[in-house]
Design a protein around this motif. Structure first.
Motif, mmCIF file in Angstrom:
data_model
loop_
_atom_site.group_PDB
_atom_site.id
_atom_site.type_symbol
_atom_site.label_atom_id
_atom_site.label_comp_id
_atom_site.label_asym_id
_atom_site.label_seq_id
_atom_site.Cartn_x
_atom_site.Cartn_y
_atom_site.Cartn_z
ATOM 1 N N UNK A 139 0.802 -1.215 0.000
ATOM 2 C CA UNK A 139 0.000 0.000 0.000
ATOM 3 C C UNK A 139 0.838 1.269 0.000
ATOM 4 N N UNK A 140 2.167 1.125 -0.006
ATOM 5 C CA UNK A 140 3.069 2.278 -0.055
ATOM 6 C C UNK A 140 3.056 2.897 -1.443
ATOM 7 N N UNK A 141 3.221 4.206 -1.526
ATOM 8 C CA UNK A 141 3.353 4.898 -2.812
ATOM 9 C C UNK A 141 4.813 4.818 -3.222
ATOM 10 N N UNK A 142 5.095 4.134 -4.317
ATOM 11 C CA UNK A 142 6.471 3.925 -4.772
ATOM 12 C C UNK A 142 6.720 4.673 -6.073
ATOM 13 N N UNK A 143 7.996 4.832 -6.407
ATOM 14 C CA UNK A 143 8.412 5.483 -7.643
ATOM 15 C C UNK A 143 9.461 4.615 -8.323
ATOM 16 N N UNK A 144 9.920 5.063 -9.475
ATOM 17 C CA UNK A 144 10.978 4.341 -10.193
ATOM 18 C C UNK A 144 12.273 4.291 -9.369
ATOM 19 N N UNK A 145 12.430 5.215 -8.423
ATOM 20 C CA UNK A 145 13.599 5.174 -7.533
ATOM 21 C C UNK A 145 13.593 3.930 -6.648
ATOM 22 N N UNK A 146 12.449 3.281 -6.529
ATOM 23 C CA UNK A 146 12.322 2.071 -5.716
ATOM 24 C C UNK A 146 12.594 0.789 -6.501
ATOM 25 N N UNK A 147 12.924 0.913 -7.777
ATOM 26 C CA UNK A 147 13.216 -0.263 -8.596
ATOM 27 C C UNK A 147 14.400 -1.039 -8.008
ATOM 28 N N UNK A 148 14.292 -2.378 -7.995
ATOM 29 C CA UNK A 148 15.457 -3.177 -7.603
ATOM 30 C C UNK A 148 16.502 -3.183 -8.719
ATOM 31 N N UNK A 149 17.759 -3.280 -8.332
ATOM 32 C CA UNK A 149 18.845 -3.418 -9.312
ATOM 33 C C UNK A 149 18.849 -4.858 -9.831
ATOM 34 N N UNK A 150 19.768 -5.171 -10.746
ATOM 35 C CA UNK A 150 19.885 -6.532 -11.272
ATOM 36 C C UNK A 150 20.064 -7.510 -10.109
ATOM 37 N N UNK A 151 19.276 -8.544 -10.080
ATOM 38 C CA UNK A 151 19.160 -9.568 -9.030
ATOM 39 C C UNK A 151 18.879 -8.968 -7.645
ATOM 40 N N UNK A 152 18.380 -7.744 -7.605
ATOM 41 C CA UNK A 152 17.899 -7.173 -6.350
ATOM 42 C C UNK A 152 16.597 -7.849 -5.963
ATOM 43 N N UNK A 153 16.182 -7.709 -4.706
ATOM 44 C CA UNK A 153 15.032 -8.471 -4.252
ATOM 45 C C UNK A 153 14.190 -7.702 -3.230
ATOM 46 N N UNK A 154 12.987 -8.215 -3.056
ATOM 47 C CA UNK A 154 12.017 -7.724 -2.071
ATOM 48 C C UNK A 154 11.304 -8.952 -1.523
ATOM 49 N N UNK A 155 11.188 -9.066 -0.189
ATOM 50 C CA UNK A 155 10.478 -10.223 0.332
ATOM 51 C C UNK A 155 9.318 -9.828 1.206
ATOM 52 N N UNK A 156 8.384 -10.755 1.330
ATOM 53 C CA UNK A 156 7.152 -10.548 2.074
ATOM 54 C C UNK A 156 6.783 -11.858 2.759
ATOM 55 N N UNK A 157 6.507 -11.791 4.039
ATOM 56 C CA UNK A 157 6.036 -12.972 4.765
ATOM 57 C C UNK A 157 4.560 -12.799 5.060
ATOM 58 N N UNK A 158 3.793 -13.839 4.792
ATOM 59 C CA UNK A 158 2.370 -13.794 5.148
ATOM 60 C C UNK A 158 1.830 -15.184 5.415
#
Length: 191
Positions: free
Chosen positions: A172-191
């Protein structure tokens, strides 16, 4: 359960922007191959893990080099294909972001399953320029599918705009292109 979104390794299409974006079916660079192999130490895979892979060669190759020698489930799904972020009404799909057809994937990557239970329109065009409301419905559907899988981790090999779109939808966060991951960058979520 843990979802880990990982951007593919460096692709040829990023070496000489904007001209290189006109490259059809770009592969990983040597650096991209090395980045994919490094994922083995950053995220060691087990046979219980699931890889969900975008139907583009650079994502499929990232999965290939990362998962060599590991018999985990690998599936290709257009719900994690490229997506323009932020979404623009006059957007168009560039040659570098056109999906491989299922026949090509099955010939070139025979050890990867293909998610067949999706509309043909998604396999033809992906999610790149879908209106936000349509994407939100599909994102919800995809996350529900993830919850139904019997595994502690699902790795999603995708693209910067797609990962950021899912991240914004989930948090639900407002993101921009500045939040793009770099090559093999990652984002994780536990649910």
């Amino acid at each position: 359960m843990e979802l880990i979104f990982i951007r593919h390794g460096e692709g040829e299409h990023t070496l000489n922007i904007p001209n290189s974006l006109q490259t059809s079916d770009p592969i990983l660079t040597d650096e991209g191959i090395n980045q994919a192999k490094l994922l083995r130490t950053q995220f060691p895979l087990s046979k219980e893990d699931i890889l969900v892979i975008s139907p583009l060669r650079r994502a499929l190759l990232t999965a290939h080099y990362w998962s060599m020698g590991i018999n985990c489930k690998k599936t290709v799904n257009p719900l994690v294909s490229p997506r323009i972020f932020p979404q623009v009404s006059e957007g168009r799909t560039l040659p570098c972001d056109r999906l491989l057809d299922r026949q090509k994937i099955s010939v070139d990557f025979p050890n990867i399953q293909i998610e067949e239970e999706l509309p043909e329109e998604l396999w033809a065009n992906g999610i790149n320029i879908l209106p936000q409301e349509n994407f939100n419905q599909l994102a919800k559907q995809f996350l529900e599918w993830c919850k139904q899988q019997e595994t502690p981790k699902i790795y999603i090999i995708s693209h910067d705009g797609t990962i950021t779109s899912y991240r914004q939808f989930i948090t639900g966060d407002k993101l921009t292109r500045d939040d793009f991951p770099k090559d093999t960058g990652w984002f994780n979520l536990k649910f």
